[in-house]
Design a protein around this motif. Structure first.
Motif, PDB file in Angstrom:
ATOM      1  N   VAL A  26       8.436   2.427   0.339  1.00  8.62           N
ATOM      2  CA  VAL A  26       7.519   2.307  -0.730  1.00  8.62           C
ATOM      3  C   VAL A  26       8.248   1.186  -1.920  1.00  8.62           C
ATOM      4  CG1 VAL A  26       6.982   3.506  -2.981  1.00  8.62           C
ATOM      5  CG2 VAL A  26       6.630   4.657  -0.664  1.00  8.62           C
ATOM      6  N   ALA A  27       9.710   1.151  -1.987  1.00  9.89           N
ATOM      7  CA  ALA A  27      10.150   0.225  -2.517  1.00  9.89           C
ATOM      8  C   ALA A  27       9.837  -1.129  -2.264  1.00  9.89           C
ATOM      9  CB  ALA A  27      11.666   0.381  -2.816  1.00  9.89           C
ATOM     10  N   ASN A  28       9.941  -1.364  -1.043  1.00 11.66           N
ATOM     11  CA  ASN A  28       9.656  -2.674  -0.288  1.00 11.66           C
ATOM     12  C   ASN A  28       8.148  -2.926  -0.608  1.00 11.66           C
ATOM     13  OD1 ASN A  28      12.243  -2.748   0.616  1.00 11.66           O
ATOM     14  ND2 ASN A  28      11.664  -1.994   2.791  1.00 11.66           N
ATOM     15  N   ALA A  29       7.257  -1.808  -0.634  1.00  9.84           N
ATOM     16  CA  ALA A  29       5.858  -2.086  -1.109  1.00  9.84           C
ATOM     17  C   ALA A  29       5.426  -2.751  -2.293  1.00  9.84           C
ATOM     18  CB  ALA A  29       4.914  -1.174  -0.683  1.00  9.84           C
ATOM     19  N   GLU A  30       6.384  -2.268  -3.345  1.00  9.10           N
ATOM     20  CA  GLU A  30       6.326  -2.538  -4.698  1.00  9.10           C
ATOM     21  C   GLU A  30       6.752  -4.108  -5.049  1.00  9.10           C
ATOM     22  OE1 GLU A  30       8.818   0.327  -6.679  1.00  9.10           O
ATOM     23  OE2 GLU A  30       7.224   1.575  -6.715  1.00  9.10           O
ATOM     24  N   GLN A  31       7.453  -4.665  -4.248  1.00  8.15           N
ATOM     25  CA  GLN A  31       7.915  -5.900  -4.364  1.00  8.15           C
ATOM     26  C   GLN A  31       6.722  -6.949  -3.684  1.00  8.15           C
ATOM     27  OE1 GLN A  31      10.698  -6.896  -5.703  1.00  8.15           O
ATOM     28  NE2 GLN A  31      10.982  -4.694  -6.089  1.00  8.15           N
ATOM     29  N   MET A  32       5.826  -6.524  -3.204  1.00  2.00           N
ATOM     30  CA  MET A  32       4.762  -7.296  -2.733  1.00  2.00           C
ATOM     31  C   MET A  32       3.478  -7.389  -3.891  1.00  2.00           C
ATOM     32  SD  MET A  32       4.587  -5.687   1.137  1.00  2.00           S
ATOM     33  CE  MET A  32       3.147  -6.098   1.785  1.00  2.00           C
ATOM     34  N   PRO A  33       3.033  -8.768  -4.103  1.00  3.61           N
ATOM     35  CA  PRO A  33       2.223  -8.810  -5.122  1.00  3.61           C
ATOM     36  C   PRO A  33       0.875  -8.421  -4.836  1.00  3.61           C
ATOM     37  CG  PRO A  33       2.604 -10.922  -3.973  1.00  3.61           C
ATOM     38  CD  PRO A  33       3.279  -9.986  -3.313  1.00  3.61           C
ATOM     39  N   GLY A  34       0.209  -7.523  -5.766  1.00  2.00           N
ATOM     40  CA  GLY A  34      -1.313  -7.178  -5.616  1.00  2.00           C
ATOM     41  C   GLY A  34      -1.276  -5.843  -4.612  1.00  2.00           C
ATOM     42  N   VAL A  35      -0.189  -4.956  -4.597  1.00  2.00           N
ATOM     43  CA  VAL A  35      -0.405  -3.976  -3.770  1.00  2.00           C
ATOM     44  C   VAL A  35      -0.501  -2.937  -4.602  1.00  2.00           C
ATOM     45  CG1 VAL A  35       0.742  -2.494  -2.028  1.00  2.00           C
ATOM     46  CG2 VAL A  35       0.594  -5.004  -1.735  1.00  2.00           C
ATOM     47  N   ASP A  36      -1.358  -1.722  -4.433  1.00  2.00           N
ATOM     48  CA  ASP A  36      -1.320  -0.404  -5.164  1.00  2.00           C
ATOM     49  C   ASP A  36      -0.607   0.475  -4.493  1.00  2.00           C
ATOM     50  OD1 ASP A  36      -1.568   1.595  -7.042  1.00  2.00           O
ATOM     51  OD2 ASP A  36      -4.050   1.866  -6.277  1.00  2.00           O
ATOM     52  N   VAL A  37       0.673   1.009  -4.864  1.00  2.00           N
ATOM     53  CA  VAL A  37       1.566   1.821  -3.913  1.00  2.00           C
ATOM     54  C   VAL A  37       0.930   3.159  -3.918  1.00  2.00           C
ATOM     55  CG1 VAL A  37       3.700   2.855  -3.746  1.00  2.00           C
ATOM     56  CG2 VAL A  37       3.630   0.657  -4.492  1.00  2.00           C
ATOM     57  N   ASP A  38      -0.020   3.565  -4.847  1.00  2.00           N
ATOM     58  CA  ASP A  38      -0.463   4.780  -4.712  1.00  2.00           C
ATOM     59  C   ASP A  38      -1.774   4.987  -3.868  1.00  2.00           C
ATOM     60  OD1 ASP A  38       1.147   5.630  -6.926  1.00  2.00           O
ATOM     61  OD2 ASP A  38      -0.280   4.896  -8.425  1.00  2.00           O
ATOM     62  N   ALA A  39      -2.401   3.939  -3.355  1.00  2.00           N
ATOM     63  CA  ALA A  39      -3.464   3.839  -2.395  1.00  2.00           C
ATOM     64  C   ALA A  39      -2.913   3.632  -1.051  1.00  2.00           C
ATOM     65  CB  ALA A  39      -4.305   2.770  -3.010  1.00  2.00           C
ATOM     66  N   MET A  40      -1.568   3.663  -0.842  1.00  2.00           N
ATOM     67  CA  MET A  40      -0.913   3.531   0.537  1.00  2.00           C
ATOM     68  C   MET A  40      -0.557   4.623   1.431  1.00  2.00           C
ATOM     69  SD  MET A  40       1.914   0.392   0.104  1.00  2.00           S
ATOM     70  CE  MET A  40       1.409  -0.379   1.554  1.00  2.00           C
ATOM     71  N   VAL A  41      -0.902   4.517   2.559  1.00  2.00           N
ATOM     72  CA  VAL A  41      -0.549   5.550   3.581  1.00  2.00           C
ATOM     73  C   VAL A  41       0.242   5.472   4.606  1.00  2.00           C
ATOM     74  CG1 VAL A  41      -3.166   6.445   3.387  1.00  2.00           C
ATOM     75  CG2 VAL A  41      -2.580   4.891   5.081  1.00  2.00           C
TER      76      VAL A  41
END
Length: 110
Positions: free
Chosen positions: A55-70
């Motif tokens: 999740v922390a790695n995903a937050e570093q990517m621009p334009g990604v909503d972490v709450d919508a990830m599965v």
């Protein structure tokens, strides 16, 4: 978009870890974290940390909503096995295999 995190050489059996990993495949990230937090197995705490790292790695990517990830996939591979011996009766010894795991968590944006 995908994000992933890996933990290697974890001192828990892959077979036991896969049982826990099956519970969170395909779930939203928040639900998966809640399930792992309440699961009593040792592997659940380790997968929780790897998922949190993904999740922390995903937050570093621009334009990604972490709450919508599965959780797309939790892969548990076998790592190297530690070979030990246990003394037994009449001077004998039995081998003990202490297994390790490589755990990879892959998240995907819906």
């Amino acid at each position: 978009m995908q994000a992933q995190a890996t933990a290697k050489f974890i001192r828990v059996s892959p077979r036991k870890t896969r049982l826990v990993a099956r519970n969170v495949n395909g779930l939203p990230v928040e639900d998966a974290l809640n399930i792992l937090k309440l699961t009593p197995q040792k592997a659940a705490g380790i997968i929780y940390k790897v998922l949190h790292s993904a999740v922390a790695n995903a937050e570093q990517m621009p334009g990604v909503d972490v709450d919508a990830m599965v959780v797309k996939q939790v892969i548990v591979n076998e790592g190297p096995t530690w070979k030990r011996f246990l003394p037994r009766a009449q001077g004998r010894a039995t081998s003990v295999k202490k297994r390790t795991s490589h755990i990879t968590v892959i998240l995907e944006a819906k």
